[in-house]
Scaffold this motif. Sequence first.
Motif, PDB file in Angstrom:
ATOM      1  N   ALA A 258       0.868  -1.180   0.000  1.00  0.00           N
ATOM      2  CA  ALA A 258       0.000   0.000   0.000  1.00  0.00           C
ATOM      3  C   ALA A 258       0.900   1.223   0.000  1.00  0.00           C
ATOM      4  N   ARG A 259       0.469   2.234  -0.711  1.00  0.00           N
ATOM      5  CA  ARG A 259       1.300   3.433  -0.832  1.00  0.00           C
ATOM      6  C   ARG A 259       0.377   4.612  -1.088  1.00  0.00           C
ATOM      7  N   GLY A 260       0.635   5.732  -0.416  1.00  0.00           N
ATOM      8  CA  GLY A 260      -0.224   6.866  -0.694  1.00  0.00           C
ATOM      9  C   GLY A 260       0.075   8.099   0.133  1.00  0.00           C
ATOM     10  N   ARG A 261      -0.676   9.148  -0.180  1.00  0.00           N
ATOM     11  CA  ARG A 261      -0.576  10.429   0.502  1.00  0.00           C
ATOM     12  C   ARG A 261      -1.834  10.652   1.337  1.00  0.00           C
ATOM     13  N   LEU A 262      -1.641  11.091   2.581  1.00  0.00           N
ATOM     14  CA  LEU A 262      -2.751  11.247   3.512  1.00  0.00           C
ATOM     15  C   LEU A 262      -2.865  12.698   3.967  1.00  0.00           C
ATOM     16  N   TRP A 263      -4.097  13.080   4.230  1.00  0.00           N
ATOM     17  CA  TRP A 263      -4.379  14.383   4.835  1.00  0.00           C
ATOM     18  C   TRP A 263      -5.130  14.139   6.125  1.00  0.00           C
ATOM     19  N   VAL A 264      -4.477  14.438   7.248  1.00  0.00           N
ATOM     20  CA  VAL A 264      -5.079  14.266   8.568  1.00  0.00           C
ATOM     21  C   VAL A 264      -5.577  15.623   9.049  1.00  0.00           C
ATOM     22  N   ALA A 265      -6.796  15.653   9.578  1.00  0.00           N
ATOM     23  CA  ALA A 265      -7.466  16.919   9.889  1.00  0.00           C
ATOM     24  C   ALA A 265      -6.659  17.808  10.817  1.00  0.00           C
ATOM     25  N   THR A 266      -5.935  17.212  11.757  1.00  0.00           N
ATOM     26  CA  THR A 266      -5.188  17.996  12.732  1.00  0.00           C
ATOM     27  C   THR A 266      -3.873  18.554  12.183  1.00  0.00           C
ATOM     28  N   GLN A 267      -3.512  18.144  10.984  1.00  0.00           N
ATOM     29  CA  GLN A 267      -2.286  18.639  10.357  1.00  0.00           C
ATOM     30  C   GLN A 267      -2.618  19.154   8.956  1.00  0.00           C
ATOM     31  N   PRO A 268      -3.344  20.264   8.869  1.00  0.00           N
ATOM     32  CA  PRO A 268      -3.865  20.729   7.575  1.00  0.00           C
ATOM     33  C   PRO A 268      -2.806  21.147   6.572  1.00  0.00           C
ATOM     34  N   ASP A 269      -1.610  21.478   7.033  1.00  0.00           N
ATOM     35  CA  ASP A 269      -0.584  21.962   6.121  1.00  0.00           C
ATOM     36  C   ASP A 269       0.376  20.874   5.648  1.00  0.00           C
ATOM     37  N   VAL A 270       0.341  19.702   6.280  1.00  0.00           N
ATOM     38  CA  VAL A 270       1.354  18.679   6.043  1.00  0.00           C
ATOM     39  C   VAL A 270       0.754  17.458   5.353  1.00  0.00           C
ATOM     40  N   ALA A 271       1.376  17.052   4.246  1.00  0.00           N
ATOM     41  CA  ALA A 271       1.012  15.778   3.607  1.00  0.00           C
ATOM     42  C   ALA A 271       1.787  14.660   4.307  1.00  0.00           C
ATOM     43  N   LEU A 272       1.102  13.571   4.598  1.00  0.00           N
ATOM     44  CA  LEU A 272       1.763  12.408   5.169  1.00  0.00           C
ATOM     45  C   LEU A 272       1.912  11.345   4.093  1.00  0.00           C
ATOM     46  N   TRP A 273       3.007  10.605   4.155  1.00  0.00           N
ATOM     47  CA  TRP A 273       3.300   9.550   3.192  1.00  0.00           C
ATOM     48  C   TRP A 273       3.151   8.208   3.894  1.00  0.00           C
ATOM     49  N   LEU A 274       2.325   7.345   3.327  1.00  0.00           N
ATOM     50  CA  LEU A 274       2.110   6.013   3.872  1.00  0.00           C
ATOM     51  C   LEU A 274       2.687   4.985   2.915  1.00  0.00           C
ATOM     52  N   GLU A 275       3.387   3.990   3.490  1.00  0.00           N
ATOM     53  CA  GLU A 275       3.933   2.913   2.681  1.00  0.00           C
ATOM     54  C   GLU A 275       3.932   1.644   3.522  1.00  0.00           C
ATOM     55  N   SER A 276       3.277   0.604   3.009  1.00  0.00           N
ATOM     56  CA  SER A 276       3.265  -0.663   3.725  1.00  0.00           C
ATOM     57  C   SER A 276       3.699  -1.778   2.795  1.00  0.00           C
ATOM     58  N   ALA A 277       4.204  -2.840   3.412  1.00  0.00           N
ATOM     59  CA  ALA A 277       4.521  -4.075   2.695  1.00  0.00           C
ATOM     60  C   ALA A 277       4.221  -5.212   3.660  1.00  0.00           C
ATOM     61  N   GLY A 278       3.304  -6.083   3.284  1.00  0.00           N
ATOM     62  CA  GLY A 278       2.913  -7.135   4.197  1.00  0.00           C
ATOM     63  C   GLY A 278       2.466  -6.546   5.518  1.00  0.00           C
ATOM     64  N   GLY A 279       3.056  -7.028   6.614  1.00  0.00           N
ATOM     65  CA  GLY A 279       2.689  -6.525   7.934  1.00  0.00           C
ATOM     66  C   GLY A 279       3.534  -5.373   8.430  1.00  0.00           C
ATOM     67  N   GLY A 280       4.341  -4.765   7.567  1.00  0.00           N
ATOM     68  CA  GLY A 280       5.171  -3.628   7.955  1.00  0.00           C
ATOM     69  C   GLY A 280       4.634  -2.332   7.382  1.00  0.00           C
ATOM     70  N   LEU A 281       4.610  -1.289   8.193  1.00  0.00           N
ATOM     71  CA  LEU A 281       4.026  -0.020   7.771  1.00  0.00           C
ATOM     72  C   LEU A 281       4.909   1.135   8.203  1.00  0.00           C
ATOM     73  N   ARG A 282       5.065   2.122   7.321  1.00  0.00           N
ATOM     74  CA  ARG A 282       5.765   3.356   7.654  1.00  0.00           C
ATOM     75  C   ARG A 282       4.867   4.536   7.308  1.00  0.00           C
ATOM     76  N   ILE A 283       4.861   5.529   8.175  1.00  0.00           N
ATOM     77  CA  ILE A 283       4.178   6.789   7.892  1.00  0.00           C
ATOM     78  C   ILE A 283       5.121   7.917   8.264  1.00  0.00           C
ATOM     79  N   GLY A 284       5.286   8.869   7.366  1.00  0.00           N
ATOM     80  CA  GLY A 284       6.164   9.999   7.643  1.00  0.00           C
ATOM     81  C   GLY A 284       5.707  11.222   6.890  1.00  0.00           C
ATOM     82  N   GLU A 285       6.359  12.327   7.131  1.00  0.00           N
ATOM     83  CA  GLU A 285       5.995  13.564   6.461  1.00  0.00           C
ATOM     84  C   GLU A 285       6.434  13.555   5.006  1.00  0.00           C
TER      85      GLU A 285
END
Length: 369
Positions: A258-285
């Motif tokens: 899974a891979r994508g860009r997220l917008w979380v309501a509490t961080q309106p100015d910052v895009a978050l990057w999500l990347e997962s593989a199997g059972g491993g997940l990373r989220i960062g700015e």
Amino acid sequence: MENPRLVLVAGLPRDAGQVATRLLGPRTAVVHHDLRQAAAGTVRRRLRVGWETDTTTVVDLAHACVSCTLREDVLPTIERLARQVDTIVLHLDPMVEPEPVCRAVRAVMDVHAVITVVDEGSWLADASGDEPVPFAPDDDDRTLAQVAVGQAECADVLVLTGDADRWTSARTAAVLDRLAPDARRVRLDSVTASVLARVRPDAERGEPVDIHGPLLRGQPPLAPDCGVTVTLFRERRPFHPERLHEAIDVLLEGVVRARGRLWVATQPDVALWLESAGGGLRIGEAGAWLAALDDRGWDRAPAHRRAKAALDWHPRFGDRVQEVAVLAHDADPEHLLAVLGRALLTDEELDGDWSALADPFAIAGKDMT
């Protein structure tokens, strides 16, 4: 002498060593750094030049991680070899992903191709599991799935090996069709130096992922095959941070990537990057949304990102958007979409005070599992 070709050979199977050997020629050097003792500060470097020279050297490093091994030994070694041979094959340790290596070695020469060896009988299980990386130092919290997926999707050539029943072989092929659609495929027993001529002229050659670029590599088939699916979740309203934190586990079951860009309501100015593989997940700015920048910030953004934002601009939200691509082998696409959809702000919440929401993603920039 022209600049030599630099080829990376990666893969979990020890068969990857056979590929490196099959590429060996009179003016070819094969370099392999064995990192199994890296946690103890020791790396073994094997260097073969042509068919006559084969030496193994113990390299003592203060911090024998992948990055310091690259900096202190790999780069100086390939710089020295560049004056002696026509082709350098960098045979990576099984637990090393090619992309960060490609990023580092480009400081001294271009990458001609990335070749990844895939065991058809075990790769899909590795790529969808949650086993930790073996022989890893304490600060390496990657999973085997993150390594297996990273190696395969970076490949310009996929070398298939191992025994698999027809169903496993078909499902693995369906996943690879969508994970690395542009990679040429060959069987291990047919690999010769001529495989380098099969690299596509437009091959990515280890180019790093653009976190604001397309979420899918190349043009993969989007229709389901053998239960393998590609699902795109795209919505304009922001995520409720706590509900998203709860919902995100849906990306760790039956999912290869899974891979994508997220917008979380509490961080309106910052895009978050999500990347997962199997059972491993990373989220960062992933930097600021363009809507949060002034004119100078907009002008500094890459042209392709500005064009995408302009074509898809929302009168209230600007370029803020949820975009997640999910490659699954055992997950229901409708269930994925429903779970993620329930994590979005409701109409009532959309008109409320977002800053009052608790935010478990306030540690963005660190890995979260």
